[in-house]
Write a protein that holds these residues in place. Structure first.
Motif, PDB file in Angstrom:
ATOM      1  N   ILE A  43      71.641  57.075  16.356  1.00 48.24           N
ATOM      2  CA  ILE A  43      71.884  55.792  17.027  1.00 48.24           C
ATOM      3  C   ILE A  43      72.456  56.015  18.434  1.00 48.24           C
ATOM      4  N   LEU A  44      73.435  56.912  18.519  1.00 42.28           N
ATOM      5  CA  LEU A  44      74.123  57.101  19.803  1.00 42.28           C
ATOM      6  C   LEU A  44      73.295  57.890  20.811  1.00 42.28           C
ATOM      7  N   TRP A  45      72.632  58.921  20.348  1.00 41.76           N
ATOM      8  CA  TRP A  45      72.015  59.846  21.292  1.00 41.76           C
ATOM      9  C   TRP A  45      70.504  60.004  21.131  1.00 41.76           C
ATOM     10  N   GLY A  46      69.918  59.339  20.145  1.00 42.48           N
ATOM     11  CA  GLY A  46      68.474  59.438  19.959  1.00 42.48           C
ATOM     12  C   GLY A  46      68.066  60.745  19.314  1.00 42.48           C
ATOM     13  N   ASN A  47      66.757  60.927  19.154  1.00 40.87           N
ATOM     14  CA  ASN A  47      66.267  62.091  18.419  1.00 40.87           C
ATOM     15  C   ASN A  47      65.588  63.134  19.292  1.00 40.87           C
ATOM     16  N   ASP A  48      65.648  62.942  20.615  1.00 39.70           N
ATOM     17  CA  ASP A  48      65.083  63.957  21.505  1.00 39.70           C
ATOM     18  C   ASP A  48      65.874  65.251  21.394  1.00 39.70           C
ATOM     19  N   PRO A  49      65.215  66.381  21.524  1.00 34.62           N
ATOM     20  CA  PRO A  49      65.989  67.624  21.602  1.00 34.62           C
ATOM     21  C   PRO A  49      66.615  67.762  23.000  1.00 34.62           C
ATOM     22  N   TYR A  50      67.831  68.253  23.043  1.00 37.53           N
ATOM     23  CA  TYR A  50      68.514  68.417  24.326  1.00 37.53           C
ATOM     24  C   TYR A  50      68.948  69.858  24.530  1.00 37.53           C
ATOM     25  N   GLY A  51      69.284  70.175  25.772  1.00 37.96           N
ATOM     26  CA  GLY A  51      69.824  71.490  26.086  1.00 37.96           C
ATOM     27  C   GLY A  51      70.945  71.343  27.101  1.00 37.96           C
ATOM     28  N   VAL A  52      71.894  72.258  27.058  1.00 37.20           N
ATOM     29  CA  VAL A  52      72.977  72.270  28.043  1.00 37.20           C
ATOM     30  C   VAL A  52      72.770  73.499  28.919  1.00 37.20           C
ATOM     31  N   ALA A  53      72.859  73.307  30.223  1.00 35.76           N
ATOM     32  CA  ALA A  53      72.694  74.448  31.123  1.00 35.76           C
ATOM     33  C   ALA A  53      73.912  75.360  31.020  1.00 35.76           C
ATOM     34  N   VAL A  54      73.686  76.662  31.142  1.00 31.32           N
ATOM     35  CA  VAL A  54      74.794  77.610  31.139  1.00 31.32           C
ATOM     36  C   VAL A  54      75.622  77.367  32.399  1.00 31.32           C
ATOM     37  N   PRO A  55      76.969  77.288  32.286  1.00 34.40           N
ATOM     38  CA  PRO A  55      77.783  77.034  33.477  1.00 34.40           C
ATOM     39  C   PRO A  55      77.515  78.067  34.577  1.00 34.40           C
ATOM     40  N   GLU A  56      77.516  77.572  35.794  1.00 31.61           N
ATOM     41  CA  GLU A  56      77.151  78.366  36.976  1.00 31.61           C
ATOM     42  C   GLU A  56      77.818  79.747  37.001  1.00 31.61           C
ATOM     43  N   ALA A  57      79.148  79.769  36.789  1.00 30.04           N
ATOM     44  CA  ALA A  57      79.912  81.006  36.928  1.00 30.04           C
ATOM     45  C   ALA A  57      79.492  82.061  35.898  1.00 30.04           C
ATOM     46  N   LEU A  58      78.884  81.620  34.793  1.00 29.06           N
ATOM     47  CA  LEU A  58      78.556  82.558  33.712  1.00 29.06           C
ATOM     48  C   LEU A  58      77.050  82.726  33.560  1.00 29.06           C
ATOM     49  N   SER A  59      76.299  82.305  34.590  1.00 31.69           N
ATOM     50  CA  SER A  59      74.851  82.228  34.390  1.00 31.69           C
ATOM     51  C   SER A  59      74.123  83.542  34.650  1.00 31.69           C
TER      52      SER A  59
END
Lengths: 391, 287
Positions: free
Chosen positions: B113-129
């Motif tokens: 309900i809150l976020w839907g059913n699409d798959p998501y990804g989080v980018a790796v933080p810049e400093a650790l990329s």
């Protein structure tokens, strides 16, 4: 009161339609019943909703082609669970007496539905599930597909790989129908042209523990990697591939689902990935632009491939009813009409093969700035070999 | 397999095992102290991943989002314990299982309900990329090394908490004899709330750390829950040390199984679990 209204409208209808043949009378009186068997919950919910929205848009746009027939939708949630498929299909067939059944997304569910609907009076239109069997050994006169066969997006990629000069390819996917069939189709054209599959890895579905395999690829150093993954697995694989520093060093090829609906989540990791598919969102076909705008106006967001496939199922129904002038009581006539259709799809025009699978272009796309950009037509009017189909 | 590849895979396995430990530690802690089998533990992992994805999209900062998500998870843990779990201490395991299974469905629906059913990804933080060169052909991502170090740090902190602090002493006392602790005037109720909330937060932190490495999809909690149970059962129910050893073993074994016999890889850890249970029916470090 309600009984009087019913009676009055019945009398009115009889008066108005007097002189028509009885079957036309029946057709004009009974609504066209369209059963929708798609996943509206679970991991494929998004795909199910997109397919349904596309279907309804087509029937709304082409309402005048229906010759006055009303359309009644019966929506059932498959939850993408194969075990529920026969029961749901049976209720659409026997209880609701649906004229058309649209579904499913998941190939496992498709098998259960086909078992129940094969050879019956209901026309089944598959708007996604790519299982080879559906238009192969299990093909049937009343089963059509507006999406693709698992073979279609992957077969042309073998030639693409050879043209790019890749000789040794590492192939990896999940060990289930779509995964195996995709790798086999790639291998078929790739090895026929002199290429070599150095390793073929089939992981248990839906495992996404790819890290060790990506390390293995780095160690093996093939010319390229070919893969089929979709959804969350596709995101994870592409990100792992990039994280291990392989992007830009070893080209990543795939069946188009690797980068469908996943690009936003994959981000920069997907840049340069090359895939084959029968559609691309930016495809330069006038019908595509019109469709995208119409879909956006109706639903407030842009359509994806699953919406296109649902839309084409709706177009097939509308055109068939139109050509039969509203009378769909003769199922043989419905089937032979559908077989002759040319669908003006957002993916470009297509016709049905003898096994009722689309004969369609497969496009080579490459991810650039977060978009699948069409590079070339990888195969023109490609027809699935329909192995094992006897119609 | 070349020696080089062997070491790369060993590191892959250890890194995966450390993440597994972080997830499993909360599960085993709550079971060990409170005797509650929390089947919704995987859902907390999912909640962590979705929260951090959501806040990164809003704020753009991974660090801020991670801290915010962890704090929210802690609050959620307190809420769940006070409203639901507290009613179950005097009931049998079946009731606990029913309630926590119900919670899985609730959290899955909330997610949809809150976020839907699409798959998501989080980018790796810049400093650790970045990535550090590893072998001639491959490099190892900095974020994965960072994730492993965080897991080690949390494991050390957990060890310190349980064995060296007053709270840890109470936790251990509560584990061995609840009535006696109560009789000595300790407020066992609030102790349980704290332990449960820590358990929830550990699961959520694992989800947060895993978010940039994994895809954020519906059902991600259930898949991790089962592996977690293998870890906890192998290590011994309720033993944190056991969970640590069990997680590393399961991580390394499943990584090598995936390379050496890919089609059977999912089965191998269960076979391993059966073998362990044949020799040690209570798990490796049972109490």
């Amino acid at each position: 009161m309600s009984r009087i209204t019913t009676l009055a409208s019945a009398v009115l209808a009889t008066t108005l339609t007097a002189g028509f043949s009885t079957s036309a009378l029946a057709a004009a009186g009974d609504p066209v019943k369209i059963g929708i068997m798609l996943p509206f919950s679970g991991i494929y919910a998004q795909l199910g909703e997109a397919g349904r929205d596309g279907l309804k848009l087509a029937l709304k746009e082409q309402a005048e082609q229906l010759h006055g027939s009303k359309v009644e939708f019966i929506e059932l949630d498959t939850e993408a669970k194969p075990s529920r498929a026969p029961e749901l299909a049976s209720s659409l067939l026997n209880q609701h007496e649906a004229d058309f059944v649209i579904g499913p997304v998941h190939s496992g569910v498709a098998m259960g539905m086909i078992k129940m609907l094969r050879g019956k009076d209901t026309i089944m239109i598959i708007p996604n599930a790519g299982s080879a069997a559906a238009t192969g050994p299990l093909c049937a006169p009343n089963v059509f597909r507006t999406s693709f066969s698992s073979w279609q997006p992957s077969y042309p990629m073998g030639k693409v790989a050879l043209d790019k000069g890749y000789k040794k390819v590492y192939a990896i996917s999940w060990n289930y129908g779509m995964g195996r069939e995709s790798l086999d189709a790639f291998e078929e054209s790739f090895t026929a042209g002199g290429g070599e599959i150095v390793e073929k890895v089939l992981l248990p579905f839906p495992s996404t523990n790819f890290q060790s395999h990506v390390s293995d690829i780095a160690d093996e150093q093939p010319d390229a990697v070919f893969t089929f993954f979709a959804g969350g697995g596709a995101i994870k694989f592409v990100k792992d591939y990039d994280a291990m520093g392989l992007r830009g060093k070893i080209p990543l090829l795939g069946s188009g689902f690797l980068t469908e609906g996943t690009l936003q989540a994959q981000g920069e990791a997907a840049e340069g990935v090359m895939t084959g598919l029968h559609y691309a969102e930016q495809l330069d076909v006038p019908k595509n632009q019109a469709f995208r705008e119409a879909f956006h106006t109706e639903y407030g967001h842009y359509p994806d491939i699953y919406a296109v496939q649902g839309y084409d199922a709706g177009q097939a129904i509308a055109s068939t009813i139109d050509q039969l002038e509203g009378d769909i009581s003769d199922k043989q006539a419905v089937i032979s009409t559908m077989e002759q259709l040319t669908i003006d799809s957002p993916r470009g025009e297509f016709t049905f093969s003898r096994a009722h699978n689309p004969i369609q272009n497969i496009y080579l796309r490459e991810v650039k700035d977060g978009v699948n950009v069409v590079q070339a037509v990888a195969a023109e009017a490609l027809e699935d070999p329909a192995r094992g189909c006897r119609i | 397999m070349s020696t080089e590849l062997f070491f790369v895979q060993l590191i892959n396995g250890l890194q995966y095992g450390l993440l597994l430990f972080l997830i499993a530690s909360g599960l085993t802690l709550v079971f060990g102290v409170m005797g509650i089998l929390n089947l919704a533990h995987g859902s907390m992992y999912m909640v962590g991943a979705y929260l951090v994805w959501y806040f990164v999209a809003v704020t753009g900062s991974f660090t801020a989002s991670a801290i915010l998500s962890a704090v929210i998870a802690l609050g959620l843990g307190i809420l769940i314990e006070r409203v639901l779990i507290q009613r179950l201490y005097n009931r049998n395991h079946l009731d606990q299982v029913l309630l926590t299974i119900g919670m899985i469905f609730v959290f899955n629906s909330l997610q949809s309900i809150l976020w839907g059913n699409d798959p998501y990804g989080v980018a790796v933080p810049e400093a650790l990329s970045g990535a550090v060169p590893f072998t001639d052909n491959s490099s190892y991502p900095v974020y994965r090394i960072f994730a492993a170090l965080i897991c080690v740090a949390i494991a050390a902190a957990l060890y310190f908490l349980v064995s060296r602090t007053r709270l840890g002493m109470l936790i251990r006392a509560g584990e061995s004899n609840r009535e006696m602790v109560e009789a000595l005037g300790v407020n066992i109720k609030s102790l349980y709330t704290i332990v449960f909330a820590i358990g929830v937060m550990l699961a959520a932190i694992s989800g947060i750390i895993a978010a940039p490495m994994r895809s954020i999809v519906p059902g991600m909690g259930e898949s991790v829950l089962i592996t977690c149970f293998v870890v906890v059962v192998v290590g011994g129910m309720g033993s944190i040390k056991g969970a640590f050893v069990g997680a590393l073993l399961v991580g390394v074994i499943s990584t090598f199984a995936a390379v050496l016999m890919p089609t059977m890889s999912n089965m191998i850890i269960y076979i391993f679990m059966i073998l362990v249970l044949l020799v040690k029916p209570q798990g490796l470090f049972a109490k």
